[in-house]
Structures are given as structure tokens and as C-alpha cells.
Design a protein around this motif. Structure first.
Motif, PDB file in Angstrom:
ATOM      1  N   ALA A 122       3.789  13.228  -2.691  1.00  0.00           N
ATOM      2  CA  ALA A 122       3.905  12.130  -3.887  1.00  0.00           C
ATOM      3  C   ALA A 122       3.640  10.827  -2.439  1.00  0.00           C
ATOM      4  O   ALA A 122       2.955   9.849  -2.949  1.00  0.00           O
ATOM      5  N   ARG A 123       3.736  11.073  -1.465  1.00  0.00           N
ATOM      6  CA  ARG A 123       3.175  10.000   0.158  1.00  0.00           C
ATOM      7  C   ARG A 123       2.145  10.205  -0.020  1.00  0.00           C
ATOM      8  O   ARG A 123       1.360   9.124  -0.252  1.00  0.00           O
ATOM      9  N   ARG A 124       0.962  11.855  -0.501  1.00  0.00           N
ATOM     10  CA  ARG A 124      -0.753  11.383  -0.714  1.00  0.00           C
ATOM     11  C   ARG A 124      -0.367  10.827  -2.287  1.00  0.00           C
ATOM     12  O   ARG A 124      -2.014  10.151  -2.124  1.00  0.00           O
ATOM     13  N   VAL A 125       0.100  10.944  -2.699  1.00  0.00           N
ATOM     14  CA  VAL A 125      -0.561  10.235  -4.205  1.00  0.00           C
ATOM     15  C   VAL A 125      -0.232   8.732  -3.904  1.00  0.00           C
ATOM     16  O   VAL A 125      -1.546   8.098  -4.112  1.00  0.00           O
ATOM     17  N   ALA A 126       0.530   8.008  -3.242  1.00  0.00           N
ATOM     18  CA  ALA A 126       0.501   6.638  -2.903  1.00  0.00           C
ATOM     19  C   ALA A 126      -0.582   6.728  -1.981  1.00  0.00           C
ATOM     20  O   ALA A 126      -1.243   4.770  -2.581  1.00  0.00           O
ATOM     21  N   ILE A 127      -0.911   7.091  -1.470  1.00  0.00           N
ATOM     22  CA  ILE A 127      -2.041   6.476  -0.885  1.00  0.00           C
ATOM     23  C   ILE A 127      -3.107   6.753  -0.827  1.00  0.00           C
ATOM     24  O   ILE A 127      -4.040   5.757  -1.295  1.00  0.00           O
ATOM     25  N   ALA A 128      -3.136   8.236  -2.353  1.00  0.00           N
ATOM     26  CA  ALA A 128      -4.577   7.594  -3.419  1.00  0.00           C
ATOM     27  C   ALA A 128      -5.020   6.656  -3.834  1.00  0.00           C
ATOM     28  O   ALA A 128      -5.607   6.051  -4.214  1.00  0.00           O
ATOM     29  N   ARG A 129      -3.840   5.990  -4.646  1.00  0.00           N
ATOM     30  CA  ARG A 129      -2.943   4.682  -5.536  1.00  0.00           C
ATOM     31  C   ARG A 129      -3.317   3.887  -4.587  1.00  0.00           C
ATOM     32  O   ARG A 129      -4.748   3.550  -5.070  1.00  0.00           O
ATOM     33  N   ALA A 130      -3.489   3.329  -3.467  1.00  0.00           N
ATOM     34  CA  ALA A 130      -3.626   2.883  -2.628  1.00  0.00           C
ATOM     35  C   ALA A 130      -5.493   2.289  -2.122  1.00  0.00           C
ATOM     36  O   ALA A 130      -5.810   1.661  -2.542  1.00  0.00           O
ATOM     37  N   LEU A 131      -6.285   3.409  -2.489  1.00  0.00           N
ATOM     38  CA  LEU A 131      -7.593   3.955  -2.292  1.00  0.00           C
ATOM     39  C   LEU A 131      -8.319   3.694  -2.822  1.00  0.00           C
ATOM     40  O   LEU A 131      -9.430   3.604  -2.585  1.00  0.00           O
ATOM     41  N   VAL A 132      -7.796   3.950  -4.274  1.00  0.00           N
ATOM     42  CA  VAL A 132      -9.343   4.146  -5.267  1.00  0.00           C
ATOM     43  C   VAL A 132      -9.916   2.824  -5.472  1.00  0.00           C
ATOM     44  O   VAL A 132     -11.134   2.866  -5.955  1.00  0.00           O
ATOM     45  N   ILE A 133      -9.132   1.895  -5.046  1.00  0.00           N
ATOM     46  CA  ILE A 133      -9.940   0.537  -5.483  1.00  0.00           C
ATOM     47  C   ILE A 133     -10.701  -0.254  -4.198  1.00  0.00           C
ATOM     48  O   ILE A 133     -10.872  -1.367  -4.348  1.00  0.00           O
ATOM     49  N   ASP A 134     -10.972   0.899  -3.207  1.00  0.00           N
ATOM     50  CA  ASP A 134     -11.486   0.897  -1.712  1.00  0.00           C
ATOM     51  C   ASP A 134     -11.691  -0.386  -0.801  1.00  0.00           C
ATOM     52  O   ASP A 134     -12.235  -0.801  -0.631  1.00  0.00           O
ATOM     53  N   PRO A 135      -9.723  -1.154  -1.023  1.00  0.00           N
ATOM     54  CA  PRO A 135      -9.745  -1.697   0.583  1.00  0.00           C
ATOM     55  C   PRO A 135     -10.456  -2.235   1.504  1.00  0.00           C
ATOM     56  O   PRO A 135     -10.619  -0.354   2.182  1.00  0.00           O
ATOM     57  N   SER A 136     -10.296  -3.104   1.880  1.00  0.00           N
ATOM     58  CA  SER A 136     -10.519  -3.191   3.855  1.00  0.00           C
ATOM     59  C   SER A 136      -9.194  -2.669   4.594  1.00  0.00           C
ATOM     60  O   SER A 136      -9.631  -2.476   5.703  1.00  0.00           O
ATOM     61  N   PHE A 137      -8.386  -2.438   4.272  1.00  0.00           N
ATOM     62  CA  PHE A 137      -7.839  -2.977   5.106  1.00  0.00           C
ATOM     63  C   PHE A 137      -5.807  -1.882   4.118  1.00  0.00           C
ATOM     64  O   PHE A 137      -6.083  -1.955   2.758  1.00  0.00           O
ATOM     65  N   LEU A 138      -5.155  -1.204   4.933  1.00  0.00           N
ATOM     66  CA  LEU A 138      -3.846  -0.582   4.301  1.00  0.00           C
ATOM     67  C   LEU A 138      -3.242  -0.829   5.464  1.00  0.00           C
ATOM     68  O   LEU A 138      -2.649  -0.659   6.611  1.00  0.00           O
ATOM     69  N   ILE A 139      -1.848  -1.064   4.554  1.00  0.00           N
ATOM     70  CA  ILE A 139      -0.387  -1.574   5.644  1.00  0.00           C
ATOM     71  C   ILE A 139       0.664  -0.355   5.705  1.00  0.00           C
ATOM     72  O   ILE A 139       1.331  -0.418   4.252  1.00  0.00           O
ATOM     73  N   ALA A 140       0.790   0.385   6.083  1.00  0.00           N
ATOM     74  CA  ALA A 140       1.109   1.767   5.615  1.00  0.00           C
ATOM     75  C   ALA A 140       2.670   1.647   6.169  1.00  0.00           C
ATOM     76  O   ALA A 140       3.055   1.678   7.242  1.00  0.00           O
ATOM     77  N   ASP A 141       4.138   1.609   5.778  1.00  0.00           N
ATOM     78  CA  ASP A 141       4.909   1.285   5.812  1.00  0.00           C
ATOM     79  C   ASP A 141       6.173   2.439   6.189  1.00  0.00           C
ATOM     80  O   ASP A 141       6.167   3.481   4.830  1.00  0.00           O
ATOM     81  N   GLU A 142       6.491   2.657   7.307  1.00  0.00           N
ATOM     82  CA  GLU A 142       6.841   4.253   7.575  1.00  0.00           C
ATOM     83  C   GLU A 142       6.474   5.604   6.508  1.00  0.00           C
ATOM     84  O   GLU A 142       6.974   5.936   6.171  1.00  0.00           O
ATOM     85  N   PRO A 143       4.719   6.061   6.290  1.00  0.00           N
ATOM     86  CA  PRO A 143       4.359   6.912   5.768  1.00  0.00           C
ATOM     87  C   PRO A 143       5.134   8.356   5.600  1.00  0.00           C
ATOM     88  O   PRO A 143       5.097   8.913   5.165  1.00  0.00           O
TER      89      PRO A 143
END
Ligand SMILES: Nc1ncnc2c1ncn2[C@@H]1O[C@H](COP(=O)(O)OP(=O)(O)OP(=O)(O)O)[C@@H](O)[C@H]1O
Ligand code: SF4
Ligand SMILES: [Mg+2]
Length: 316
Positions: A151-172
Motif C-alpha cells: 500500500a505504501r508503494r502504491v501511495a509512492i507510485a500515485r505521487a510519482l506518476v505525474i512526474d513531480p520535482s519534489f516528494l514530501i514523505a511523512d513517516e514513509p
């Protein structure tokens, strides 16, 4: 001059109803290609600060500047732009994944929101999934049908599919088995390099921070008390609070055999922080000056900063 490949936080404060000043004048910078760790006890304001970076908390003073644009007074269209640049993975990932959506839908949704062509992008989505160790067979499952790590990986994938410059990960990695934590951290490092992301990782876990971050900021009661290159800060903390946190963790520096420093007393309420140095009620090195004069976060050697009237010796 504002830089275009950074998030710059300039002296921001966030106060909630009830007078809780969760963030009390913080300045920080996160650049593309670097990983910054944010550490501190529960209630120190980490999530509040993280949310301010994605525009979810509005600071009552100071400003957040993303790629040269001040977030104050963003229009609706600007907000969409911001989400495209800066994505956040929330502390409780399952609650941010709608239980009624399959993983396929969860990954397609951000593309739709940002007007991206899902068909065109889908090979990249599958590639991202593969990198994250998610199989195509999992696309038609619901989030509660996969493991916590997945589920954590899905959340990461969901965040990255749009190609952001920055990722803020709260207690990943919170709540995951140690081996799964390790895999997830390796993944984040890989993705960071591949996509040249700027990552902010919020964590209680100093082993996690020590392993994946370039720089670290230590928070106490809404303030950053120390910041600098992670290795240097961990090897020789200059702030007594940092040293106390590190001393409680045998894994960080087993050879050093740091004497464990037990902090006396509870963390004070952020609605009425102690006068002078906010850490004075628990500091083993407190002096009279600390009760009346607040130490400022000042620049020191090798890109380090700390806020203490009586910093520890650099070789301590
Ligand atoms: N929406 C809110 N309304 C009122 N107070 C809040 C709100 N969100 C956070 N706080 C308070 O602000 C302070 C900082 O909270 P925050 O969640 O930022 O801490 P944290 O460092 O992320 O803690 P944890 O490690 O437990 O996640 C706490 O005293 C908290 O109770
Ligand atoms: S300023 Fe004083 S009380 Fe605060 S951390 Fe330094 S020594 Fe301790
Ligand atoms: Mg939090």
C-alpha cells in the motif's frame, strides 16, 4: 534571488485554533536532487511543516516559495500547478487511498486530474510499478487487499506518476517490518536518482534518516534547533537535544558508545513553550542565560546551523 529548482521556506509560523504554535519561525531549503530528513519527537510540528510545503497549511507569517513562486495567495489554477510540482505521501497512507478504487484507478486518477493522456503515459506507469516491485496482477486489487508495504508503494507510485520535482514523505516506513522498511528506502533512493527528485522525509526513526538523507533538520517544539549534513550532525551533534536523541539510538554509532542521555520531563505544550530556549526545561547543560534569552539558529562551519548558547564541542 529565488531559485527555480528549490522549495524555500522563509521564517514561517503556523498556529492552530487554541493557540498551538506548531511551527514557530522556520527557514529551510530543499533542492532538487537532494534528500532532507526532518526529525523530532511526536508533536514537534513535523507534519504541520510538511503540509505547509504542499499548501495544505497556510502560514500566518513568512512564506513558502516553490520553484520561484510564492505560495501565498495561490489561485485555483496555481494550486493544480503546485500539486504537479510537489507531491506528498501522508503519514497514514491507507487513509489517503480511497478504498472504493482499485489500484489501477488510483494510479490513473492523478493523470486525469492533471489532464495528462493516460494511454500515452500508461507504459511509464507500469515501468514505475515494476520499479516499485508491484506486479500488473495487483492493478485490479483494492488497497486493503495488499500488504502494508505494498500500500505504501502504491501511495509512492500515485505521487510519482505525474512526474513531480519534489516528494514530501511523512513517516514513509512507519509500521512496516524492518526488512520491508529497508526495501522501501532503497526504492526511494533509486527513484530519487532516476527522477532527480528533491525529497523531504519526515521520520522518528534515526536509522532511516541516517541511511537515506543528505541533510537533516532536527525539530523541537516548532523550531529547527540544528541542521546540517546528516553524517556530520550524527557524528558530532552541536545541540544538546540532537545529542540526546542520538544517544538513545545504539545503531547509529555503535563504536562511539555514546552514553545514553535520558531527557527528564515531558515535552512542554506547544501552546505555552518555555521562555528563553524552548529546550531549557529538559536540557542537561542549561545555564541562567538560557532561561531568558532565546538562542537563534545561526550559520556555523561546513553548512551547519544550530540554535544554542552553549553548543557542544565539535569533537564531543
Ligand atoms: N489541525 C490541527 N488543529 C489543532 N492542533 C493541531 C492540528 N494539527 C496539529 N496540531 C498540533 O500541532 C502540534 C504539532 O503537530 P504535528 O502533527 O505537526 O506534529 P508531528 O511532529 O508531526 O508529530 P508526530 O510525530 O506525532 O506525527 C501538536 O501539538 C498537535 O497537537
Ligand atoms: S541554549 Fe541552553 S538550554 Fe538551550 S540547548 Fe543550549 S545549553 Fe541547553
Ligand atoms: Mg506527524
Amino acid at each position: 534571488m529565488a531559485e527555480t529548482n528549490t522549495i524555500e521556506v522563509e521564517n514561517i509560523s503556523v498556529t492552530f485554533a487554541g493557540g498551538v504554535q506548531a511551527v514557530a519561525g522556520i527557514s529551510l531549503k530543499l533542492s532538487v536532487g537532494e534528500t532532507l530528513g526532518l526529525v523530532g519527537e511526536s508533536g514537534s510540528g513535523k507534519t504541520t511543516l510538511a503540509k505547509a510545503l504542499v499548501g495544505l497549511n497556510r502560514p500566518e507569517s513568512g512564506r513558502v516559495v516553490v520553484e520561484g513562486r510564492d505560495l501565498t495567495g495561490l489561485t485555483r489554477a496555481d494550486r493544480l500547478w503546485l500539486r504537479r510540482r510537489v507531491q506528498m505521501i501522508f503519514q497514514d497512507p491507507l487513509s489517503s487511498l480511497s478504498p472504493r478504487f482499485t489500484i489501477r484507478k488510483l494510479l490513473a486518477e492523478p493523470l486525469a486530474i492533471h489532464g495528462l493522456n493516460a494511454k500515452e503515459r500508461w507504459p511509464a506507469v507500469l515501468d514505475l510499478m515494476a520499479r516499485l516491485g508491484l506486479s500488473e496482477a495487483q492493478l485490479d486489487k483494492f488497497p486493503h487487499q495488499v500488504s502494508g508495504g505494498q500500500a505504501r508503494r502504491v501511495a509512492i507510485a500515485r505521487a510519482l506518476v505525474i512526474d513531480p520535482s519534489f516528494l514530501i514523505a511523512d513517516e514513509p516506513t512507519a509500521g512496516l517490518d524492518v526488512s520491508v522498511q529497508g526495501e522501501l528506502l532503497n526504492l526511494l533512493s533509486d527513484l530519487q536518482q532516476r527522477f532527480s527528485l528533491g525529497i523531504l522525509i519526515v521520520s522518528h526513526n534515526l536509522n532511516v534518516i541516517g541511511r537515506v538523507t543528505d541533510r537533516v533538520a532536527i525539530m523541537y517544539l516548532g523550531k529547527v534547533v540544528e541542521e546540517g549534513p546528516t553524517r556530520a550532525v550524527f557524528r558530532a551533534p552541536r545541540h544538546p537535544y540532537t545529542r540526546a536523541l542520538l544517544s538513545a539510538n545504539p545503531v547509529i554509532d555503535p563504536e562511539h558508545k555514546r552514553k545514553k542521555i535520558v531527557l527528564s520531563g515531558e515535552i512542554p505544550s506547544p501552546s505555552k513553550p518555555p521562555a528563553g530556549c524552548r529546550f531549557h526545561t529538559r536540557c542537561p547543560n542549561v545555564q541562567p542565560r538560557c532561561l531568558v534569552e532565546e538562542p537563534q539558529l545561526t550559520e556555523a562551519e561546513n553548512g551547519r546551523r544550530y540554535a544554542c548558547h552553549f553548543p557542544l564541542e565539535s569533537a564531543a
